[in-house]
Design an enzyme around this catalytic site. Sequence first.
Site, PDB file in Angstrom:
ATOM      1  N   ASP A 345      75.791 -13.368 -39.672  1.00  0.00           N
ATOM      2  CA  ASP A 345      75.904 -12.289 -39.756  1.00  0.00           C
ATOM      3  C   ASP A 345      77.122 -11.294 -40.024  1.00  0.00           C
ATOM      4  O   ASP A 345      78.423 -11.271 -38.790  1.00  0.00           O
ATOM      5  CB  ASP A 345      74.707 -11.285 -38.986  1.00  0.00           C
ATOM      6  CG  ASP A 345      75.534 -10.650 -37.347  1.00  0.00           C
ATOM      7  OD1 ASP A 345      75.753 -12.047 -36.829  1.00  0.00           O
ATOM      8  OD2 ASP A 345      75.237  -9.551 -37.542  1.00  0.00           O
ATOM      9  N   GLU A 346      77.632 -10.319 -40.521  1.00  0.00           N
ATOM     10  CA  GLU A 346      78.182  -9.240 -40.801  1.00  0.00           C
ATOM     11  C   GLU A 346      79.831 -10.399 -40.717  1.00  0.00           C
ATOM     12  O   GLU A 346      80.850  -9.490 -40.206  1.00  0.00           O
ATOM     13  CB  GLU A 346      77.639  -8.466 -40.134  1.00  0.00           C
ATOM     14  CG  GLU A 346      76.570  -7.386 -40.231  1.00  0.00           C
ATOM     15  CD  GLU A 346      76.354  -6.413 -39.287  1.00  0.00           C
ATOM     16  OE1 GLU A 346      75.620  -5.052 -39.206  1.00  0.00           O
ATOM     17  OE2 GLU A 346      76.033  -6.587 -38.049  1.00  0.00           O
ATOM     18  N   ALA A 347      79.895 -10.871 -41.436  1.00  0.00           N
ATOM     19  CA  ALA A 347      80.951 -11.421 -41.288  1.00  0.00           C
ATOM     20  C   ALA A 347      82.064 -11.096 -42.160  1.00  0.00           C
ATOM     21  O   ALA A 347      82.626 -11.798 -42.667  1.00  0.00           O
ATOM     22  CB  ALA A 347      80.987 -13.721 -41.638  1.00  0.00           C
TER      23      ALA A 347
END
Length: 539
Positions: A345-347
């Site tokens: 997530d949220e890379a």
Amino acid sequence: MRPPGTFPRLFGALLLVAGAGAGCFAGDGGGSRQGSGGPAPGAVPALGRVVPAPASVKPGGTLYTLGAKAAIRVDDSPEVRRIGEYLAGILRPSTGYALPVTPGPGTDGVQLRLRPSERALGEEGYRLESSAGTLAVTAREPAGLFHGVQTLRQLLPAAVERRTLQTGPWTVPGGTITDTPRYAYRGAMLDVARHFFTVDQVKRYIDQLAVYKINTFHLHLTDDQGWRIAVDSWPALVTVGGSTSVGGGPGGHYTKAQYREIVDHAASRYMEVVPEIDLPGHTAAVLASYAELNCDGEARPLYTGVDVGFSSLCVDKPVTYDFVDDVIREIAAITPGRYLHIGGDEADSTSPEDYAAFMAKAQAAVARHGKTVVGWHQIAGSEMAEGSVAQYWGTDGTEPGEREEVAAAVKKGARLILSPADRAYLDMKYDSGTQLGLKWAGLVGVDRSYDWDPSEYLADAGVPADAVLGVEAPLWSETLTTSAQLEWMAFPRLLGVAEKGWSGARSWEEYRVRLAEQGPRLEARGVVYHRSPKVDWPE
Ligand code: IFG
């Protein structure tokens, strides 16, 4: 992306003063007595006042009264005896009865019996029969007996949950319950990275989840602010990466033996542990621990804020994949469960091409070490491994394109766990008065948390009901540091998500009557919970 901010130290002091009474973290002054309509309590038969709602409830006959001389009669097997002792542990302190756990035949007292021929009960189902002379829980598998025991404890008066001697009578309404779960994956996640929680605190949470037939415990072990699991081949992950937490407070980590203790305790409650190593983003603790894992070879300072999306492993460096393989190998070796969650997530600091390349290698490592991949649904932006699972955490406002990307992965065989952030995220504020928690997905009251149907939830994106393995309620800990705070945010919304997983979708108006009855039971177990004004809690 959520707004920046740090965890105000004020919370710790305020909440310590407030203690653990229900409603002490709210600005709304706790529950109200007047209700807003809804079926009279009588509309829910006494035998059916259980959460999650059983599949089939047939009230009738006379009630069963547990007598002082009763035994708990079990099959002569270590596992059934252990379940008998678990039940006895619940009943003995409050009833004061000896309740010997007695292997062998006999139909008087409480019976816990395995019936392998009862194929329709499946892996986790059970039957509970209650009448004047009989109280019997039968199941095909031990997990079913364990879930039947959770139902049995809810059918006894709430005082049975207390640890001190109470007055009876200890009655169970008459009739038969035949029960099986709608979904195989019924999960709850605890973030021990933003703030660390001890083995005992984790065990306590696991015990509370078991009451509602949760069968999967997802441990979010690593994030920007903390790495919480020892890895022999990369020791600085915990000595450096585990040394602090959000707000700069003390850190902490589990040794492998302590992680195993958590896994074994969860297994004794028929829960499978899913460890999460969040990659390639949410890795500031890693980049602070090992200079060589940074593209420029410079170790980063430890991070104690609450921003997200700013960190990424160095996708171009071969050493990154030695790190990934070592970590996945060591965690897989101490994890008996099927799944290994690799985050994803949220890379936001990893380019889409780099993300896809990284995820291909990370997924291959998970397969190499014998586990099935789970990733947050952004993993659908990469080629998902055969049989892998995406955990959807979108909201009503999620872009159609993102939902379609998930649907496309499903068409190629991916399966889903649903954790809609504006329904199932237990760290969302209840209302504008809630001091704890976040609100980036909106305010999530007990009613809104219950207002969704997993089988239909992504239907408009073309996701068929049978692609959904189940549901999970994540509890992120940016703003939470004590068990009382965890419990206040988790309860009662966790009960609704557990019901989505076990019973499927039902009406809020009917559920809120059953939920109200859980108030005194939570209180009797010493669980701090939010007395939401949306529920007519009994006195
Ligand atoms: N999103 C982040 C979490 C956490 C959460 C808090 C996911 C998959 C917001 N990622 O949820 O790390 O910060 O509500």
